[in-house]
Write a protein that holds these residues in place. Structure first.
Motif, PDB file in Angstrom:
ATOM      1  N   MET A  12       0.769  -0.985  -0.011  1.00 23.58           N
ATOM      2  CA  MET A  12      -0.348  -0.476   0.058  1.00 23.58           C
ATOM      3  C   MET A  12       0.885   1.287   0.193  1.00 23.58           C
ATOM      4  O   MET A  12      -0.043   2.300  -0.358  1.00 23.58           O
ATOM      5  N   VAL A  30       0.172   1.898  -6.675  1.00 21.46           N
ATOM      6  CA  VAL A  30      -0.502   2.671  -6.004  1.00 21.46           C
ATOM      7  C   VAL A  30      -0.930   3.143  -7.568  1.00 21.46           C
ATOM      8  O   VAL A  30      -1.838   3.746  -7.856  1.00 21.46           O
ATOM      9  N   PHE A  83      -6.548   1.735   3.410  1.00 19.13           N
ATOM     10  CA  PHE A  83      -5.918   1.690   2.022  1.00 19.13           C
ATOM     11  C   PHE A  83      -7.612   1.260   1.543  1.00 19.13           C
ATOM     12  O   PHE A  83      -8.028   1.959  -0.032  1.00 19.13           O
ATOM     13  N   GLU A  97     -10.421   3.725   0.723  1.00 18.14           N
ATOM     14  CA  GLU A  97     -10.327   5.029   0.477  1.00 18.14           C
ATOM     15  C   GLU A  97      -9.620   4.973  -1.202  1.00 18.14           C
ATOM     16  O   GLU A  97     -10.355   6.043  -1.788  1.00 18.14           O
ATOM     17  N   TYR A  98      -9.157   3.550  -1.605  1.00 20.18           N
ATOM     18  CA  TYR A  98      -8.709   3.318  -3.084  1.00 20.18           C
ATOM     19  C   TYR A  98     -10.031   3.149  -3.644  1.00 20.18           C
ATOM     20  O   TYR A  98      -9.956   1.911  -5.001  1.00 20.18           O
ATOM     21  N   LEU A 114      -2.984   8.480   2.729  1.00 21.20           N
ATOM     22  CA  LEU A 114      -3.759   7.874   2.997  1.00 21.20           C
ATOM     23  C   LEU A 114      -4.960   8.550   1.571  1.00 21.20           C
ATOM     24  O   LEU A 114      -6.174   7.536   1.980  1.00 21.20           O
TER      25      LEU A 114
END
Lengths: 160, 160, 160, 160
Positions: free
Chosen positions: A37, A43, A85, A88-89, D38
């Motif tokens: 992450m 990312v 993570f 959020e992603y 993040l």
């Protein structure tokens, strides 16, 4: 020429009910995307590629799995941080945390697959054999080509 | 179910010695990228994708061909202008000028393929049959997947 | 230290009623973007940057002007071809065709400004003096910074 | 019209010897980039923009400061995790951790600046007054323009 089938060593799963095994996925092509992450290339590129594959291959013969292979900054990338993570992603494909043994930097699956770092992509054919193993970003065209060939071969065999 | 094999109608070739026919390319997968040199989406995406395919597939079972299908601004996109474009964009894959009949806006191959506009991608399998036909940008992953499946099927057939 | 004010030498204008002169634009900052319609870096970056400046600076103290400085492939980049390019790329800022003298490769304004090639960016301050002159892509941040400093200086002087 | 000068409330600094205060930076334009490690938009855009500003403005009248304003997923974004993030993303501009009071989601500086979320950009003029305050990604051209105007105004005043 049959080797004992490879299996993932996972301490915790996200985005899936119950554990996933390669054994269960036999008959499908399985794309495993190893990432961390806090790895910038993961990312920027690999996470997006895994998301796109999930969209394209949803409910088909291709299974897409993320593998969180933490081999550095362990305290910063614990499962609770990965969970934030993932939120959020907006990741919704299954992600397994590569099992980490205290005092060993490299987690278990990463060791077994002999990965050089993150991102890495490993593809298993419908028989569960590794047929693609690459460190660094893989171009979408090359990745699609590889998967397409595996799918056709599998279908050809099935028909034979 | 056999139809008369499709053939390109080309008035001029660039980047190739002599004319190219689909007939000659039987046994290979052929990707035809239809574009116009003044079409922004073609310049931004499709031309780059054709270049990448040429690099990846060089000397393999996949042939990459550009097709300059001018259906508007005819005077601005004559072959001498295309030649300058090819030079400036460093294109080295074969490019054919779709044959234009005076008083017909749509050139011959574009008509025969029933293309909706540019960019368009048409893929012929190893037997010369059309098996992919898409208007607009095609994602690299989807394109690779399609080509990979065709290659494997062809190899499977060849082995059979 | 006053030199004779610089003036553009233009054979034809697009996207404007009547000719534009730097003389008319005194009191405003003028950004001149020199490009060629078949120059890949111009198409990929500079044209987009000029469009963005037009949007941001509309009806303010900054005027944005395109300059079509053809110094190669002259027959492929005649005004009628530029017109098609302007239409396809949806350009609506004023664009002047740099005046071309037969038998001279380099057009008149390009010679006078001593431009090295395309893309090039030349900025005139509110007094009509050249205060920025750059070959190649200019980063947006640097460009904004330069224009911002000119605007403030001008306002400061005006108030003084 | 003079208000008490605003000051950052920071619990820990990275990439700087000793604490930084806005008071110390009087006479320079200060760009504060509020982010969370993040936050996808921060990682994709704002962090890169701060890096670019640092490169362009190094040793000039502009100071660039990162502000880690954690208002969610607090346990995943502790300073030790930020330290790993800073290392992996090769950040070398000063970064302050916005002071977090237990039981308050929003950290102190974020409250005082009334930020809506991340990324946010706040710019202080040479007198330490806030003159730009924006939530979301700010275009490089707009950012440069703003900073350029502040620099010129400052220089003009200094000369006056």
């Amino acid at each position: 020429m049959k080797s004992k089938p490879f299996e993932l060593s996972i301490s915790q799963w996200f985005n899936t009910k119950g554990a996933i095994t390669l054994e269960q996925l036999k008959g499908r092509v399985v794309v495993v995307g190893a990432f961390q992450m806090l790895c910038p290339a993961c990312v920027a590129h690999s996470i997006q590629q895994l998301k796109k594959m999930q969209t394209i291959f949803k409910n088909t013969q291709v299974a897409v799995i993320g593998l969180h292979t933490v081999f550095e900054h362990h305290t910063a990338m614990q499962p609770h941080a990965l969970e934030a993570f993932i939120h959020e992603y907006r990741l919704s494909f299954p992600i397994g945390v590569d099992r980490h043994i205290p005092d060993e930097a490299i987690p278990q699956t990463m060791q077994a697959l002999n990965l050089r770092g993150t991102p890495s992509t490993v593809i298993f054919d419908t028989a569960g054999e590794i047929c693609f193993h690459e460190f660094g970003h893989v171009d979408d065209l090359v990745l699609g080509l590889t998967i397409g060939q595996l799918l056709s071969t599998a279908n050809g065999s099935a028909r034979a």
